[in-house]
Design an enzyme around this catalytic site. Structure first.
Site, PDB file in Angstrom:
ATOM      1  N   ASN B 391       0.824  -1.193   0.000  1.00 61.12           N
ATOM      2  CA  ASN B 391       0.000   0.000   0.000  1.00 61.12           C
ATOM      3  C   ASN B 391       0.867   1.254   0.000  1.00 61.12           C
ATOM      4  OD1 ASN B 391      -1.796   2.047   0.465  1.00 61.12           O
ATOM      5  ND2 ASN B 391      -2.911   1.019   2.072  1.00 61.12           N
ATOM      6  N   ASP B 392       1.566   1.467   1.088  1.00 64.23           N
ATOM      7  CA  ASP B 392       2.324   2.709   1.218  1.00 64.23           C
ATOM      8  C   ASP B 392       3.441   2.829   0.183  1.00 64.23           C
ATOM      9  OD1 ASP B 392       0.756   3.399   3.445  1.00 64.23           O
ATOM     10  OD2 ASP B 392       1.950   2.057   4.689  1.00 64.23           O
TER      11      ASP B 392
END
Lengths: 102, 465
Positions: B391-392
């Site tokens: 995600n990040d």
């Protein structure tokens, strides 16, 4: 203040030893590929388990009737062993993965 | 010096040399495994030497206890290390690190009542106690955070000020115990122990899970330092070299990891990651639009007729144990003439290099794992990017939104590809607690569900085509 200087000069060998070891540590890690960071951290983790040597040393010098010391010492040696054995074995398992690469 | 002690010194020399060589060898994939074994050999020599080569008259009960402790520790350590799943390794490293810290602190506790209270040994004993305790309690918190028991970054108000005060307090306390007559009582020692343990907890607890690898690496070098103080106390060269090597190498490794995330260390320790900064981030982007999802059937068709597919694995893939399925999909696609590669972000997984280890375990070809710098130019010529549980590291806010807490972190530029497929369990924010504008990109389709379930379904669809 004077005492500090006397202390330092009395222990000069040790201080040289420490300073040089710091440089060796930095030098040894330089330019390690990212892939190896986790195993390397884990391997370093196993190496500081050498603290167990201190725990054994303390135990060897205990008096026979120092039960508190024995309990704490037993714990210290036990935890130190966990650090050493677990650390090296887990690192070996990680590095095993890199074996069949060629 | 007796023969025993001379021989012991030689054992320590061997150990010190093997530690240096071992660490050096561990820096190269070809020699890494041998390096670890060399270190283990040196350690064995040092331990056996210490137990056997001495001039003390040791009561049998103490000898028995030492051997018993080593025996139990070896069995438990060996079994845990052998049995743990590959995904759990980071927390195990943290746990073992805590054990080392506790060992150092216990040595100081036993030694304190017996020692001459002169400055040099006082410094060594008290520093060993404080650093060892901080490392122990901090590692335990890191362990709980990594295994999910403590999954929120707990922030007490003004924790930075409180932590700094406790740190200063610990330092002053140590100095007072050394220089002030009468202040070196056993009670004050236990108070010092208590506050050091508390500091370890308070130090790690506000730090977000995404930064845990950096914290573990830092605590690792703390334990090294604690071991070195023990070595200083006893003039023990093996403890000194081992401890200092790990202390300095660990500190450097910590900084290298911070650099990979483009964040200074102070930011990790004092900064807000997943805290207040993230709230503003999600507030700004939360209403960023709607997401669309895609079925495994459609995805199978899309991938099957692509020329080039890049897989971006994240920790979610590891948690779901989906690394074998992803390899299967890779082979299926390749048999249909699709070019498949993996994009590995430097901090993918929970530690740098963690993802490589996991994928290597499921026998993914090493040449297919490309690092960020190599793969980033390739996204623009890619048909499908499949992001699994990451995600990040693919969050475009890191490039575009200066108010984002991860602004400036180098990312995998997946939004350059023609189609972006993101597999997530739900729309919850990522590990760092930051919303991701990538999900609202018109080119992005979401593939919701557990990575292993969804990818197995995808593999079956691919086989059926």
């Amino acid at each position: 203040m004077e005492q500090v200087f006397y202390y330092l000069s009395d222990h000069m060998d040790m201080i040289y030893f420490i300073v040089l070891s710091v440089f060796v540590g930095v030098e040894v890690i330089g330019n390690v590929p990212t892939v190896l960071h986790t195993p390397l951290m884990s391997g370093a983790n196993a190496i500081h388990g050498v603290v167990i040597v201190g725990a054994i040393y303390v135990m060897l010098h205990l008096h026979e009737d120092d039960f508190m010391g024995m309990i704490l010492g037993f714990l210290a040696v036990l935890l130190g062993t966990l650090n050493v054995v677990g650390g090296f074995v887990v690192t070996d398992r990680m590095l095993e993965m890199f074996k069949k690469k060629n | 010096m007796s023969l025993n002690l001379s021989l012991l010194e030689i054992c320590y020399l061997i150990a010190s040399v093997t530690f240096v060589i071992g660490l050096k060898f561990m820096g190269n994939p070809k020699t890494a495994r041998r390096g670890n074994l060399i270190g283990a050999f040196g350690m064995t020599v040092a331990i056996i030497g210490t137990v056997v080569l001495h001039d003390q008259k040791v009561p049998p009960i103490i000898y028995g206890l030492i051997v018993l402790a080593i025996f139990i520790g070896t069995i438990i350590g060996w079994l845990t290390a052998k049995k743990v799943a590959m995904t759990k390794m980071p927390e195990l490293v943290s746990l073992f690190n805590g054990m080392g810290g506790a060992c150092a602190a216990l040595i100081s506790l036993i030694e304190y009542p017996h020692m001459q209270h002169e400055t040099g040994s006082m410094v060594a004993v008290l520093a060993g106690l404080v650093i060892g305790s901080v490392s122990f309690s901090g590692s335990m918190i890191a362990f709980l955070k990594l295994n999910g028991t403590l999954n929120k970054a707990l922030r007490i108000p003004a924790y930075n000020i409180i932590n700094t005060l406790i740190m200063a307090g610990l330092f002053i306390w140590v100095v007072l115990m050394i220089i002030m007559p009468g202040f070196d009582s056993a009670l004050n020692l236990y108070l010092l122990l208590f506050f050091a343990l508390m500091y370890g907890v308070l130090f790690v607890i506000p730090i977000g899970g995404a930064d845990m690898p950096v914290v573990i690496s830092l605590l690792n070098s703390f334990t090294g330092l604690a071991a070195a103080f023990g070595g200083f106390l006893y003039g023990n060269k093996a403890m000194l070299t081992g401890g200092i090597l790990v202390g300095s190498a660990g500190t450097l490794l910590t900084l290298v990891m911070c650099k990979a995330m483009n964040r200074p260390l102070s930011n990790v320790i004092f900064g807000a990651f997943g805290g207040s900064g993230a709230d503003t981030g999600s507030g700004a982007e939360g209403a960023g639009g709607s997401v669309k999802d895609i079925s495994t059937t459609d995805l199978a068709v899309l991938m099957n007729y692509s020329k080039k597919v890049i897989i971006v694995p994240g920790y979610g893939l590891a948690v779901a144990q989906a690394q074998h399925v992803i390899h299967e999909i890779e082979l299926l696609l390749e048999s249909r003439g699709v070019d498949v590669k993996y994009a590995i972000h430097p901090v993918a997984g929970r530690m740098p290099g963690h993802m490589n280890v996991l994928l290597a375990e499921s026998s993914v070809d090493y040449d297919k794992l490309l690092e960020m710098e190599e793969i980033n130019p390739e996204f623009s010529s890619t048909d499908v990017v499949l992001v699994v549980g990451a995600n990040d590291v693919v969050n475009p806010a890191a490039k575009t939104d200066p108010s984002s807490p991860i602004y400036g972190m180098p990312i995998l530029e997946v939004n350059q590809a023609a189609h972006i497929i993101v597999n997530k369990r739900s729309m919850n924010a990522g590990y760092a607690g930051i919303d991701n504008p990538l999900f609202y990109d018109p080119k992005t389709s979401m593939l919701f569900g557990d990575a292993k379930t969804v990818l197995t379904a995808l593999a079956n669809e691919l086989k059926a085509l």
